[in-house]
Design a protein around this motif. Sequence first.
Motif, short mmCIF file in Angstrom:
data_model
loop_
_atom_site.label_atom_id
_atom_site.label_comp_id
_atom_site.label_asym_id
_atom_site.label_seq_id
_atom_site.Cartn_x
_atom_site.Cartn_y
_atom_site.Cartn_z
N CYS A 55 0.84 -1.20 0.00
CA CYS A 55 0.00 0.00 0.00
C CYS A 55 0.88 1.26 0.00
CB CYS A 55 -0.84 0.09 1.29
SG CYS A 55 -1.95 -1.29 1.53
N GLY A 56 0.35 2.31 -0.57
CA GLY A 56 0.96 3.64 -0.44
C GLY A 56 2.38 3.69 -0.96
N THR A 57 3.24 4.27 -0.13
CA THR A 57 4.64 4.42 -0.49
C THR A 57 5.30 3.06 -0.77
OG1 THR A 57 5.00 6.55 0.55
CG2 THR A 57 6.86 5.05 0.55
N SER A 102 6.10 -3.84 3.42
CA SER A 102 5.40 -3.05 4.44
C SER A 102 6.39 -2.56 5.48
CB SER A 102 4.33 -3.92 5.11
OG SER A 102 3.71 -3.22 6.16
N GLN A 103 6.40 -1.26 5.69
CA GLN A 103 7.27 -0.70 6.74
C GLN A 103 6.85 -1.27 8.08
OE1 GLN A 103 8.53 1.22 9.96
NE2 GLN A 103 6.49 1.93 9.39
N SER A 104 5.59 -1.08 8.45
CA SER A 104 5.11 -1.48 9.78
C SER A 104 4.98 -2.99 9.91
CB SER A 104 3.75 -0.85 10.04
OG SER A 104 2.80 -1.33 9.09
N THR A 107 0.01 -3.53 8.24
CA THR A 107 -1.06 -2.95 7.42
C THR A 107 -2.10 -4.01 7.10
OG1 THR A 107 0.47 -1.33 6.56
CG2 THR A 107 -1.50 -1.74 5.24
N VAL A 153 4.94 10.37 10.03
CA VAL A 153 3.88 9.60 9.37
C VAL A 153 4.20 9.42 7.88
CG1 VAL A 153 1.46 9.72 8.63
CG2 VAL A 153 2.05 10.03 11.04
N SER A 155 6.36 8.40 5.08
CA SER A 155 7.50 7.48 4.99
C SER A 155 8.62 8.07 4.14
CB SER A 155 6.99 6.17 4.39
OG SER A 155 8.00 5.21 4.42
N LYS A 240 3.78 12.31 -1.23
CA LYS A 240 4.41 13.03 -0.11
C LYS A 240 3.87 14.45 -0.01
CE LYS A 240 5.81 10.43 1.56
NZ LYS A 240 6.23 9.05 1.57
N GLU A 243 0.18 14.50 1.25
CA GLU A 243 -0.10 14.12 2.64
C GLU A 243 0.40 15.12 3.66
OE1 GLU A 243 3.09 10.37 2.72
OE2 GLU A 243 1.21 10.22 3.80
C1 F6R Z 1 3.07 7.45 2.87
C2 F6R Z 1 2.92 6.34 3.80
C3 F6R Z 1 1.87 5.31 3.54
C4 F6R Z 1 2.41 3.90 3.83
C5 F6R Z 1 1.29 2.87 3.69
C6 F6R Z 1 1.80 1.46 3.90
O1 F6R Z 1 4.07 8.33 3.27
O2 F6R Z 1 3.64 6.24 4.76
O3 F6R Z 1 1.40 5.40 2.23
O4 F6R Z 1 3.45 3.65 2.94
O5 F6R Z 1 0.27 3.14 4.61
O6 F6R Z 1 2.31 1.29 5.19
P1 F6R Z 1 3.24 0.07 5.53
O7 F6R Z 1 4.48 0.21 4.73
O8 F6R Z 1 3.48 0.15 7.01
O9 F6R Z 1 2.49 -1.18 5.15
#
Ligand code: F6R
Length: 364
Positions: A55-57, A102-104, A107, A153, A155, A240, A243
Amino acid sequence: DKAGYKHFMAKEIAEQPTVLQGALAHYINADGTAVTLPEPGIDFTQIERLTLVACGTAYYACMVAKYWFEQIARLPVEIDVASEFRYREPPVTPGTVALFVSQSGETADTLAALRYMEGKADKILSVVNVPESSIARESDLALPILAGTEIGVASTKAFTCQLTTLAILALKAAQARGHMDEDALAEKLAGLRALPGIMNLALQIESRTDQLATKLAEARDILFLGRGAMYPLAHEGALKLKEISYIHAEAYASGELKHGPIALVDKHVPVIVMAPRDALFDKTISNMQEVMARGGKVLLITDAEGAKEAGEGVWETILMPEIDPFLAPILYALPAQLLAYHTAVAKGTDVDQPRNLAKSVTVE
Ligand code: F6R
């Protein structure tokens, strides 16, 4: 702790060369000749298709990776946003490996997409920043991006570390599949190892992005253009900016503009063109000229030679260090981040905690 920076986002942008160096040391052996993956590794010779979902970034990192895996490893790649992926009920053919970014690692949509692929894909891989996360735990192999805790917030360092990890995987795949010999691999790995130094140089554009931000802050709409692997970077730049500065921004593939969106262009719309000197440079520049012919204000991001070749009439330029086109998507994340950051600061918005957004999205 913001370590003297005004915002976590500023700190996290600035620390990218350092965290990237750590990630490179983790995945490249000491003499710079081979890629080292955690056990049990990945046998890229057995893969017919790679499915990338995020998702997203993180999705934009996957979009860049698609170019890499297809171009250098000749591996067919399918890619989707996690919130759409499983509703398509995609048929999964033998030889498919799924990779979730996924960073976190928490998600909800990405985790649900991973669970959809359980029992269907040959293997489930993940590229995560949090090794104890659900996505990491439910993968056959989780590759850490080693960005360190990301607090802003929006990324930033996670994106460049995701890209770096994916670039290394694509190189490993290229070598395993017989599309890259040892010398060529060592050369690309040397390029990656030089990247933190080049990033440090590139961070010197910060004062320039700060100057330009006061102009961008007045805009109601901003367009980002890129071709090839810079197209996802155009998306990342627009995301970026949206947001954290709340300015409406859209990304288009440079060649797609003339199929409709060019109608939006007038003297009030800054058009940010991301154009490293790669194989597609001339085409991107001719798209840029189409914009200028319609009164568009172009902010060109390229290197010194690129600026010379682009000629007269450009509104503003950001000069980047020269870079191997393969690595340009990682380096050009910096101007995307810095323009958004300084524009948000110029507008006085809450950079680290933008309205309506959460760091980890645990609802579908
Ligand atoms: C944008 C941002 C979001 C995350 C997205 C996925 O700056 O941070 O678009 O990239 O919500 O999040 P993760 O990578 O944690 O799954």
